[in-house]
Design a protein around this motif. Structure first.
Motif, PDB file in Angstrom:
ATOM      1  N   PRO A 191       0.809  -1.228   0.000  1.00 43.79           N
ATOM      2  CA  PRO A 191       0.000   0.000   0.000  1.00 43.79           C
ATOM      3  C   PRO A 191       0.838   1.273   0.000  1.00 43.79           C
ATOM      4  N   GLN A 192       2.121   1.141   0.405  1.00 41.71           N
ATOM      5  CA  GLN A 192       3.009   2.305   0.424  1.00 41.71           C
ATOM      6  C   GLN A 192       3.863   2.398  -0.834  1.00 41.71           C
ATOM      7  N   HIS A 193       3.519   1.631  -1.861  1.00 42.62           N
ATOM      8  CA  HIS A 193       4.226   1.769  -3.134  1.00 42.62           C
ATOM      9  C   HIS A 193       4.132   3.226  -3.580  1.00 42.62           C
ATOM     10  N   PRO A 194       5.232   3.816  -4.061  1.00 49.27           N
ATOM     11  CA  PRO A 194       5.221   5.252  -4.410  1.00 49.27           C
ATOM     12  C   PRO A 194       4.109   5.651  -5.375  1.00 49.27           C
ATOM     13  N   TYR A 195       3.773   4.797  -6.317  1.00 55.84           N
ATOM     14  CA  TYR A 195       2.699   5.138  -7.259  1.00 55.84           C
ATOM     15  C   TYR A 195       1.364   5.279  -6.538  1.00 55.84           C
ATOM     16  N   LEU A 196       1.068   4.353  -5.629  1.00 57.78           N
ATOM     17  CA  LEU A 196      -0.195   4.401  -4.898  1.00 57.78           C
ATOM     18  C   LEU A 196      -0.229   5.593  -3.950  1.00 57.78           C
ATOM     19  N   VAL A 197       0.892   5.859  -3.317  1.00 56.78           N
ATOM     20  CA  VAL A 197       0.964   7.019  -2.424  1.00 56.78           C
ATOM     21  C   VAL A 197       0.746   8.300  -3.219  1.00 56.78           C
ATOM     22  N   ASN A 198       1.385   8.408  -4.379  1.00 57.70           N
ATOM     23  CA  ASN A 198       1.234   9.602  -5.212  1.00 57.70           C
ATOM     24  C   ASN A 198      -0.198   9.769  -5.704  1.00 57.70           C
ATOM     25  N   LYS A 199      -0.840   8.657  -6.025  1.00 49.67           N
ATOM     26  CA  LYS A 199      -2.222   8.712  -6.514  1.00 49.67           C
ATOM     27  C   LYS A 199      -3.240   8.788  -5.384  1.00 49.67           C
ATOM     28  N   GLN A 200      -2.775   8.615  -4.138  1.00 44.09           N
ATOM     29  CA  GLN A 200      -3.618   8.687  -2.941  1.00 44.09           C
ATOM     30  C   GLN A 200      -4.760   7.670  -2.983  1.00 44.09           C
ATOM     31  N   VAL A 201      -4.429   6.427  -3.360  1.00 48.61           N
ATOM     32  CA  VAL A 201      -5.425   5.352  -3.396  1.00 48.61           C
ATOM     33  C   VAL A 201      -4.844   4.108  -2.750  1.00 48.61           C
ATOM     34  N   GLY A 202      -5.718   3.181  -2.369  1.00 48.47           N
ATOM     35  CA  GLY A 202      -5.291   1.914  -1.809  1.00 48.47           C
ATOM     36  C   GLY A 202      -4.840   0.951  -2.889  1.00 48.47           C
ATOM     37  N   HIS A 257      -6.064  -2.246  -3.418  1.00 47.90           N
ATOM     38  CA  HIS A 257      -7.230  -2.912  -4.027  1.00 47.90           C
ATOM     39  C   HIS A 257      -6.867  -4.148  -4.840  1.00 47.90           C
ATOM     40  N   ASP A 258      -6.206  -5.094  -4.193  1.00 46.93           N
ATOM     41  CA  ASP A 258      -5.894  -6.399  -4.789  1.00 46.93           C
ATOM     42  C   ASP A 258      -4.901  -6.329  -5.950  1.00 46.93           C
ATOM     43  N   LEU A 259      -4.213  -5.210  -6.113  1.00 50.66           N
ATOM     44  CA  LEU A 259      -3.126  -5.183  -7.090  1.00 50.66           C
ATOM     45  C   LEU A 259      -2.029  -6.150  -6.652  1.00 50.66           C
ATOM     46  N   MET A 260      -1.240  -6.607  -7.607  1.00 50.42           N
ATOM     47  CA  MET A 260      -0.101  -7.455  -7.315  1.00 50.42           C
ATOM     48  C   MET A 260       1.179  -6.670  -7.596  1.00 50.42           C
ATOM     49  N   GLN A 261       2.282  -7.150  -7.042  1.00 48.14           N
ATOM     50  CA  GLN A 261       3.553  -6.455  -7.197  1.00 48.14           C
ATOM     51  C   GLN A 261       4.667  -7.461  -7.411  1.00 48.14           C
ATOM     52  N   LEU A 262       5.517  -7.184  -8.387  1.00 47.83           N
ATOM     53  CA  LEU A 262       6.678  -8.019  -8.691  1.00 47.83           C
ATOM     54  C   LEU A 262       7.888  -7.103  -8.700  1.00 47.83           C
ATOM     55  N   GLY A 263       8.744  -7.233  -7.675  1.00 46.01           N
ATOM     56  CA  GLY A 263       9.817  -6.262  -7.521  1.00 46.01           C
ATOM     57  C   GLY A 263       9.203  -4.910  -7.211  1.00 46.01           C
ATOM     58  N   ASN A 264       9.575  -3.898  -7.984  1.00 44.57           N
ATOM     59  CA  ASN A 264       8.986  -2.570  -7.814  1.00 44.57           C
ATOM     60  C   ASN A 264       7.882  -2.293  -8.828  1.00 44.57           C
ATOM     61  N   LEU A 273      -8.278 -14.283 -17.008  1.00 42.59           N
ATOM     62  CA  LEU A 273      -7.139 -13.366 -17.049  1.00 42.59           C
ATOM     63  C   LEU A 273      -6.557 -13.378 -18.463  1.00 42.59           C
ATOM     64  N   VAL A 274      -6.496 -12.233 -19.115  1.00 42.14           N
ATOM     65  CA  VAL A 274      -6.027 -12.187 -20.501  1.00 42.14           C
ATOM     66  C   VAL A 274      -4.823 -11.285 -20.715  1.00 42.14           C
ATOM     67  N   ASN A 275      -4.542 -10.390 -19.753  1.00 45.26           N
ATOM     68  CA  ASN A 275      -3.468  -9.428 -19.975  1.00 45.26           C
ATOM     69  C   ASN A 275      -3.093  -8.808 -18.640  1.00 45.26           C
ATOM     70  N   LEU A 276      -2.019  -8.043 -18.652  1.00 46.08           N
ATOM     71  CA  LEU A 276      -1.584  -7.286 -17.482  1.00 46.08           C
ATOM     72  C   LEU A 276      -1.158  -5.892 -17.927  1.00 46.08           C
ATOM     73  N   GLN A 277      -1.396  -4.921 -17.049  1.00 43.75           N
ATOM     74  CA  GLN A 277      -0.728  -3.634 -17.206  1.00 43.75           C
ATOM     75  C   GLN A 277       0.368  -3.569 -16.152  1.00 43.75           C
ATOM     76  N   ARG A 278       1.577  -3.240 -16.580  1.00 42.78           N
ATOM     77  CA  ARG A 278       2.701  -3.110 -15.655  1.00 42.78           C
ATOM     78  C   ARG A 278       2.971  -1.625 -15.429  1.00 42.78           C
ATOM     79  N   ILE A 279       3.052  -1.224 -14.179  1.00 40.74           N
ATOM     80  CA  ILE A 279       3.289   0.171 -13.813  1.00 40.74           C
ATOM     81  C   ILE A 279       4.625   0.242 -13.071  1.00 40.74           C
ATOM     82  N   TYR A 280       5.556   1.022 -13.597  1.00 44.89           N
ATOM     83  CA  TYR A 280       6.896   1.069 -13.015  1.00 44.89           C
ATOM     84  C   TYR A 280       7.588   2.373 -13.422  1.00 44.89           C
TER      85      TYR A 280
END
Length: 308
Positions: free
Chosen positions: A129-140, A142-149, A161-168
């Motif tokens: 929940p403290q991932h910088p992107y989530l903190v910057n967007k001020q949201v929780g 919500h069942d997102l997954m994380q691989l590394g950063n 499940l057909v695809n993924l969006q990767r945010i980094y």
């Protein structure tokens, strides 16, 4: 056609049509073979665009498209009226065969992306929940997954499940959002708060926008990921939950409208709302809100004093 000059002229006209419709064209078109080239709006080397030009035993003609957006267009030198009946028949046959090849390749590309999505998800953990992107967007999270950063946004279609969006962040520190190459996008969505029989469903573009809407309403949210996909996702929602109240939440691309004369977010959201008898809402910008802000997350973040 054997005259090199004439072939070059036809190729130039074909490339001009691609530039107009796709915003890009290959340096050279290999007649009678599929040529792939980059979508200018994607990462270098994405090979999302394709074309094929027919010159042998046929009036000069071809087709082109974009795997990522689903855009497809046929092209005939001089327009269809310039073809004889036999040339049109031959062209239609070539298109039918090319369509079968494209559909087979599309299935293969989508299956490969789906398998990669499963592999990445299996290695990932629940997002911090403290991932910088989530903190910057001020949201929780919500069942997102994380691989590394890297945050992973699962996208679903046909209950799979057909695809993924990767945010980094890239090496320069810029936020990047990338889908899996070849993965299905049409009708695919991320979701929050979904149940078997929702009474209300909100449909938006980006994941962070959806998180803001979910946190504000507590209702089911489907994130179409881009404006062109809003109608497909809204249609799915209307068919799956016919009695639910649908609301399409538009991105307001004000600055883009000033530069290019069209507010894509508003136009596509309006089309989706009309097609599905849904309510249409858009951010109500207070006086002083910067013009580069576009969506409900931007609005909430700015109102709360966030950095955008």
């Amino acid at each position: 056609m054997s005259d090199d000059w004439l072939i070059g002229m036809v190729e130039d006209q074909f490339k001009a049509a691609m530039l107009k419709d796709l915003g890009a064209a290959p340096n050279h078109v290999n007649p009678s073979k599929i040529t792939r080239f980059d979508d200018p709006k994607g990462k270098r080397g994405n090979n999302a665009c394709y074309c094929q030009l027919f010159l042998d035993d046929c009036h000069p003609a071809g087709y082109f498209g974009n795997w990522r957006t689903g855009h497809y267009q046929t092209w005939i030198c001089g327009g269809k009226p310039s073809m004889t009946r036999s040339e049109r028949k031959l062209f239609d046959q070539k298109l039918a065969e090319a369509k079968r090849q494209r559909e087979q390749e599309t299935r293969q590309r989508q299956q490969a992306a789906r398998e990669k999505a499963f592999k990445l998800i299996s290695r990932a953990t629940p997002a911090d929940p403290q991932h910088p992107y989530l903190v910057n967007k001020q949201v929780g999270a919500h069942d997102l997954m994380q691989l590394g950063n890297t945050l992973l946004v699962p996208l679903f279609a046909d209950d799979q499940l057909v695809n993924l969006q990767r945010i980094y962040r890239d090496e320069s520190g810029q936020i990047q959002k990338r889908f899996l190459s070849g993965g299905r996008m049409a009708g695919a969505f991320a979701f929050m708060g979904l149940c078997d029989a929702p009474t209300a469903v909100y449909i938006c573009e980006g994941w962070a926008t959806g998180a803001t809407i979910y946190e504000d309403t507590g209702q089911a949210v489907l994130c179409a990921m881009n404006a062109n996909n809003l109608k497909a996702v809204a249609t799915f929602a209307r068919n799956r939950w016919p009695s639910a109240a649908l609301t399409v939440c538009a991105d307001d691309d004000r600055l883009l409208a000033q530069r290019e004369g069209i507010n894509v977010g508003m136009v596509k959201a309006r089309e989706a709302a009309i097609a599905t008898d849904a309510l249409l809402v858009a951010p109500d910008w207070p006086i002083g809100a910067p013009e580069h802000l576009t969506d409900f997350n931007d609005l909430a973040n700015w109102m709360n004093g966030g950095s955008l």
